[in-house]
Structure formats: structure tokens, C-alpha cells
Design an enzyme around this catalytic site. Sequence first.
Site, PDB file in Angstrom:
ATOM      1  N   SER A   2       0.794  -1.223   0.000  1.00  0.00           N
ATOM      2  CA  SER A   2       0.000   0.000   0.000  1.00  0.00           C
ATOM      3  C   SER A   2       0.828   1.275   0.000  1.00  0.00           C
ATOM      4  O   SER A   2       1.579   1.510  -0.936  1.00  0.00           O
ATOM      5  CB  SER A   2      -0.965  -0.045   1.182  1.00  0.00           C
ATOM      6  OG  SER A   2      -1.890   0.981   1.079  1.00  0.00           O
ATOM      7  N   HIS A   3       0.721   2.066   1.066  1.00  0.00           N
ATOM      8  CA  HIS A   3       1.371   3.382   1.105  1.00  0.00           C
ATOM      9  C   HIS A   3       2.847   3.290   1.491  1.00  0.00           C
ATOM     10  O   HIS A   3       3.524   4.310   1.530  1.00  0.00           O
ATOM     11  CB  HIS A   3       0.640   4.263   2.111  1.00  0.00           C
ATOM     12  CG  HIS A   3       0.532   3.627   3.460  1.00  0.00           C
ATOM     13  ND1 HIS A   3      -0.307   2.558   3.698  1.00  0.00           N
ATOM     14  CD2 HIS A   3       1.166   3.872   4.609  1.00  0.00           C
ATOM     15  CE1 HIS A   3      -0.183   2.190   4.956  1.00  0.00           C
ATOM     16  NE2 HIS A   3       0.703   2.959   5.540  1.00  0.00           N
TER      17      HIS A   3
ATOM     18  N   ASP B   7      -2.802   6.244  -3.312  1.00  0.00           N
ATOM     19  CA  ASP B   7      -1.627   5.575  -2.742  1.00  0.00           C
ATOM     20  C   ASP B   7      -1.141   4.432  -3.632  1.00  0.00           C
ATOM     21  O   ASP B   7      -1.626   4.247  -4.751  1.00  0.00           O
ATOM     22  CB  ASP B   7      -1.912   5.080  -1.323  1.00  0.00           C
ATOM     23  CG  ASP B   7      -2.887   3.918  -1.305  1.00  0.00           C
ATOM     24  OD1 ASP B   7      -3.711   3.829  -2.234  1.00  0.00           O
ATOM     25  OD2 ASP B   7      -2.823   3.102  -0.367  1.00  0.00           O
TER      26      ASP B   7
ATOM     27  N   ASP C 213      -1.554   1.210  -3.862  1.00  0.00           N
ATOM     28  CA  ASP C 213      -2.488   0.228  -4.407  1.00  0.00           C
ATOM     29  C   ASP C 213      -3.829   0.835  -4.791  1.00  0.00           C
ATOM     30  O   ASP C 213      -4.772   0.097  -5.133  1.00  0.00           O
ATOM     31  CB  ASP C 213      -2.679  -0.940  -3.430  1.00  0.00           C
ATOM     32  CG  ASP C 213      -3.230  -0.504  -2.093  1.00  0.00           C
ATOM     33  OD1 ASP C 213      -2.967   0.646  -1.677  1.00  0.00           O
ATOM     34  OD2 ASP C 213      -3.935  -1.296  -1.446  1.00  0.00           O
TER      35      ASP C 213
ATOM     36  N   ASP D 131      -6.217   2.512  -3.102  1.00  0.00           N
ATOM     37  CA  ASP D 131      -7.428   2.540  -2.277  1.00  0.00           C
ATOM     38  C   ASP D 131      -7.550   3.813  -1.429  1.00  0.00           C
ATOM     39  O   ASP D 131      -8.601   4.080  -0.880  1.00  0.00           O
ATOM     40  CB  ASP D 131      -7.559   1.273  -1.413  1.00  0.00           C
ATOM     41  CG  ASP D 131      -6.361   1.007  -0.543  1.00  0.00           C
ATOM     42  OD1 ASP D 131      -5.384   1.777  -0.604  1.00  0.00           O
ATOM     43  OD2 ASP D 131      -6.385  -0.001   0.198  1.00  0.00           O
ATOM     44  N   ARG D 132      -6.482   4.608  -1.343  1.00  0.00           N
ATOM     45  CA  ARG D 132      -6.569   5.843  -0.550  1.00  0.00           C
ATOM     46  C   ARG D 132      -6.784   7.051  -1.448  1.00  0.00           C
ATOM     47  O   ARG D 132      -6.496   6.998  -2.650  1.00  0.00           O
ATOM     48  CB  ARG D 132      -5.282   6.070   0.231  1.00  0.00           C
ATOM     49  CG  ARG D 132      -5.024   5.016   1.254  1.00  0.00           C
ATOM     50  CD  ARG D 132      -3.832   5.401   2.102  1.00  0.00           C
ATOM     51  NE  ARG D 132      -3.620   4.378   3.114  1.00  0.00           N
ATOM     52  CZ  ARG D 132      -3.041   4.586   4.273  1.00  0.00           C
ATOM     53  NH1 ARG D 132      -2.552   5.773   4.561  1.00  0.00           N
ATOM     54  NH2 ARG D 132      -2.916   3.603   5.154  1.00  0.00           N
TER      55      ARG D 132
ATOM     56  N   LYS E 177     -11.758   0.254   0.352  1.00  0.00           N
ATOM     57  CA  LYS E 177     -11.780   1.689   0.127  1.00  0.00           C
ATOM     58  C   LYS E 177     -11.318   1.945  -1.300  1.00  0.00           C
ATOM     59  O   LYS E 177     -10.660   1.100  -1.896  1.00  0.00           O
ATOM     60  CB  LYS E 177     -10.945   2.426   1.164  1.00  0.00           C
ATOM     61  CG  LYS E 177      -9.488   1.987   1.285  1.00  0.00           C
ATOM     62  CD  LYS E 177      -8.855   2.702   2.487  1.00  0.00           C
ATOM     63  CE  LYS E 177      -7.385   2.365   2.647  1.00  0.00           C
ATOM     64  NZ  LYS E 177      -7.182   1.180   3.506  1.00  0.00           N
TER      65      LYS E 177
HETATM   66  C1  VG1 Z   1      -3.225   2.064   8.400  1.00  0.00           C
HETATM   67  C2  VG1 Z   1      -4.397   2.997   8.612  1.00  0.00           C
HETATM   68  C3  VG1 Z   1      -5.701   2.226   8.501  1.00  0.00           C
HETATM   69  C4  VG1 Z   1      -5.765   1.523   7.145  1.00  0.00           C
HETATM   70  C5  VG1 Z   1      -4.531   0.645   6.963  1.00  0.00           C
HETATM   71  C6  VG1 Z   1      -4.470   0.022   5.595  1.00  0.00           C
HETATM   72  O1  VG1 Z   1      -3.210   1.076   9.399  1.00  0.00           O
HETATM   73  O2  VG1 Z   1      -4.313   3.644   9.867  1.00  0.00           O
HETATM   74  O3  VG1 Z   1      -6.792   3.098   8.690  1.00  0.00           O
HETATM   75  O4  VG1 Z   1      -6.913   0.727   7.058  1.00  0.00           O
HETATM   76  O5  VG1 Z   1      -3.353   1.436   7.134  1.00  0.00           O
HETATM   77  O6  VG1 Z   1      -4.500   0.997   4.596  1.00  0.00           O
HETATM   78  P1  VG1 Z   1      -2.252   1.173  10.693  1.00  0.00           P
HETATM   79  O7  VG1 Z   1      -2.467  -0.107  11.451  1.00  0.00           O
HETATM   80  O8  VG1 Z   1      -0.872   1.363  10.188  1.00  0.00           O
HETATM   81  O9  VG1 Z   1      -2.724   2.388  11.439  1.00  0.00           O
HETATM   82  V1  VG1 Z   1      -3.764   0.660   3.129  1.00  0.00           V
HETATM   83  O10 VG1 Z   1      -4.108   1.833   2.046  1.00  0.00           O
HETATM   84  O11 VG1 Z   1      -2.195   0.754   3.692  1.00  0.00           O
HETATM   85  O12 VG1 Z   1      -4.086  -0.846   2.720  1.00  0.00           O
HETATM   86 CO    CO Z   2      -3.623   1.323   0.209  1.00  0.00          CO
END
Ligand code: VG1
Ligand code: CO
Length: 543
Positions: free
Chosen positions: A113-114, A277, A279, A281-282, A376
Site C-alpha cells: 500500500s502506502h 496511494d 495500491d 485505495d486511498r 476503500k
Molecule cells: C493504516 C491505517 C488504517 C488503514 C490501513 C491500511 O493502518 O491507519 O486506517 O486501514 O493502514 O490501509 P495502521 O495499522 O498502520 O494504522 V492501506 O491503504 O495501507 O491498505
Molecule cells: Co492502500
Amino acid sequence: MAVLQIATRPFADQRPGTSGLRKKVKVFQQPHYLENFVQSVFSAIPDRAGQTLVLGGDGRFYNREAIQTILRMAAANGWGKVIVGRGGLFSTPAVSTVIRARHAHGGIILSASHNAGGPDHDFGIKYNTANGGPASEKITDAIWAASKAIQSYQTLDSADVDIDQDGEFLLGDMCVEICDPVVEYVELMARIFDFAALRRLLQGPFRMRFDALHAITGPYAHEIFEERLGAPAGTVVNGVPLTNFGGGHPDPNLVYAKPLADHLFAEDAPDFGAASDGDGDRNMILGRQFFVTPSDSLAVLAAHATAIPAYRQGLKGVARSMPTSQAADVVAEALGIAHYETPTGWKFFGNLLDAGKITFCGEESFGTGSDHIREKDGLWAVLAWLSVIAHTGQSVADIVTQHWRRFGRHYYTRHDYEELPAEIGEQIIQTIIAQLPVLPGQSLAGRSIITADDFTYTDPIDGSTSTHQGLRLLFADGARLIFRLSGTGTEGATLRIYHEYLEKDTQRQQQDPQRALRDLIRLGRDLTRIESLTNRKTPTVIT
Ligand code: VG1
Ligand code: CO
């Protein structure tokens, strides 16, 4: 082609986090590491024989190698068919779309992801179920259990397959379909939104920029904004996915998407800016000289949902993750619809969406979405905002400030301290847990605390309970201070501190959030003793 049974030994660190298993690429490259986890996923899905699996990732370093490994293992594990995005690519929302559209049994998403990508950065793998959403804790617990007991995995003795040409072929007894990763997703967007109205907006004087941050949304954004909606070429920037995202963090916030933010805060800024981001979804939403917090974004979209054809009948309900501001709750109450509070992570919205209890949901971490899929969805959020702009004829800043006047402004900020030593992160949380019993009744930061607890969630649909979902201080005036450790980092611990209060006085809604929230920010620092324990004077990221 022979099925091979390869002996292996468990790795102790394959517990899925907030969103799948995320580790450094080097960890995934250890012999048997990826294979062990994939076998553990398959073992947790005993009814997979003959079923369809969707497979793709955000194109980061190691994506292509992992696709080949997973295809061989899927064939050896009895899957009937695997649908792969051409080049091994799929955004997370597109995987969710295809799982649902093709009635697949599940999907594997390769992404961290990010988090940054490249040989020295992060890789990740996540399993989604037949509803298109992230596997529930029951399944991720089963995967973790399987990973601790694994003795061998099954794969095929076969050469790499060509994932760059559309078409179907057999791998052992399993069918592999290579397809365009963009088409089905774009068709879904065209069914939800009024593309003709958006075309009129984007072909007029209105100007926007979408920054794909060299991540997966590039091809989707080019197709939607420039091809289908007729925005001028160059509307999408950094639109070519790169294995290292051009060296940056593919994280759409004011720190990691700074060039976009600078562009939107410049003199001759366009009307609208957005980013997504790794992937896809953000989303981050910006107006001219205006930043929309994700919590406000959910609330604004909920208030204006009927501007979008698919939601013209109104919303069934809304949900937000616990640390997300309460702005959406206020809208739900005004609309007379239900609102829900879930733990962090999209998987907790799945049951509410499946049961038809909610239509929109979101997280403060730049995540917004609806019941159209079970993830998302960054581009959906951008299209939703464009729809509201087209419908109201107003600027982003006017839409949001009017919203505050009507519902109050939830001042909100999250402070992240990244890469703390893991034991310090744990110590900070334990120190606050120890204080929880004595905090209620105390007056701190000029407000009185009424509740101090460790958030526990009971799913209203299946009754399952999730504990230790974040420490909450709830104040008498509705303000909140929340502490959690991240479940997606791959280096040490990341402490997140979330601050929020509601300002109803319209004369006081134009302050800088860091200033408006300064008492709560100071209290958070004091309670964690972050400065004396870590010597960090400022957070790594403020959003
Ligand atoms: C983070 C965010 C959470 C989100 C998750 C996955 O998790 O706070 O709200 O659902 O990333 O997003 P954490 O446990 O690091 O707070 V994604 O776009 O990285 O799949
Ligand atoms: Co993501």
C-alpha cells in the site's frame, strides 16, 4: 507437469497485520518465505478446489516474481482458474470489483500500500474473500495458525508463464486468464457516476490535477479522467507505475505528496487536486489553497450523496473507524440514518456492508468508500467529489466551510511517530493503559475526562469481538484523544496519536488545527512521555 511437495519450516513472523502481511522485500526474498505464507493462505481456504481466484498487485518491486510463484502454487493447490491483471497489475479496488463481478472465491493482492517500494523497501500480500473484501480476523487467524504449523508446500514443476498478453491458457489443470486490469473497474465507475455531467465539468474552465505518485492508479486515472471524461492531457501526473514509485512514499498526504500540495497552494493553483496511494485505495482531496481532512471528506460526501446517481435514493447508514472524527456521525443524525464505529482496518466494514446496514464508510487515514465494492476506493472518492462540485457549482473550500457552518467543524489532527524502537512503542502503550483506571473524572487539557478505555468492538452482525483496538480518552465536551500502534509498519513501531474536538461557533472555525488542538496535542505528548523516552521533539508526519 508434476506437483512438487517441498519441505519447509515455519517462520515465526507471518501474522497478518491491519491489512495483510507486510515485510521488507529482503524478508520476502528468503527461501520459502513467500511460499510458506501463500500455502498458509490456501490452507485456510479448504473449499478452494475448482474455484476462481483473482490475482494482481500494485507493480512494486518483486510483484512479477511473486505472481509466478503464486500461479504455480495455485495450480498445485487445486484452484480451477486464476484471473490475473495484465502485467500482474491490479489496484486494490479493481481486485474487489473483479472478485464480485466474476463471482470469484477470493483474491490475492500484492501490495504494501502506502509503504515505499524497491529492493530495500516493502512488499506485502493480502487475501480477500468472495465478497471482495479483506479476509475477516477469523480467516487471518487461521492463516497465522497455518503459518506456525507448516511442514511443506505444494507447487508445480513448471516454467514462468507470459503475463503480458491477454488470453487464456492452462497451467497444469488450472486455467489462467490474463485480462485488462482497468476495464471492469472503469465500467463500474461509469454505472455509479454521471459521466456526462463530469465530462461537462472537466471540459469547461474547471481545472484539476491528479497525482498518481507513480503507483497503480496511473493507468486507471488516465483512462477515466483524460479518455472517458475528456480532461486535458497532463491532468494526470506521475501516471506511469514504477517498481519503486520513483523513490517516494506512495502515500497521499501533505508530507509525502508535497509537490501536489504545493501546486494546489500556489498562486495560480487549479480548482481541484487529488492523489492516491500505492495500491489505489486511498485518496487525498485538495481544493485551491484548501486541504480536506479525510474525516471531513466522509461527512461531506455523506451529506451530498444524493448528487450521485447510484446514491440518489439516500444512504442506509454510514460507518467510520474509531479514530476517524465524529463528523460523519453528526451528518448521519441529521439525515436520520444509522452510524457505526468500527476498529481500524477496512475488514471491519465488510459485515455492515454485506448486511445492507451502511452505504458509505471511511477512515481518517485517507480511506473512503461505499457498498459498490468491499475496499476503500481512491478514484471513487475523487469522482464523488467531482460529482458534488458539478452538482453544487461550488468550490471545494466553499463546500467544506458551508458544511462546518451547518454541522460544526471537527478540528482534527493525527501525529505519527514512525520507526520507534518496538519496545519503546510497547512501553508507551502500557504506560497509558496503566493510567486508564484513574483518568476518568480528572480534568486535563481544560476538559474533563469521562471515559478512558482500550477500545473493544463487537460486530453487530456476527457478534464477534475484537479487543485492544486503541486507547481512548473521551472528554465531556465530545473531544477525544486516541493512541494506537500501527499494524502496517515494517520497521520498529509507529505510534499514532489522534486529536479531535467539535467547534460549533462559526466565528471560530477558521483556525489552524494545530493551534486549535494545541492543548490536546500537549496532553498527548505528556501522557506518552514521547520526548523524554525517544528524544523526538516533533512527529514524523502530521496530518
Ligand atoms: C493504516 C491505517 C488504517 C488503514 C490501513 C491500511 O493502518 O491507519 O486506517 O486501514 O493502514 O490501509 P495502521 O495499522 O498502520 O494504522 V492501506 O491503504 O495501507 O491498505
Ligand atoms: Co492502500
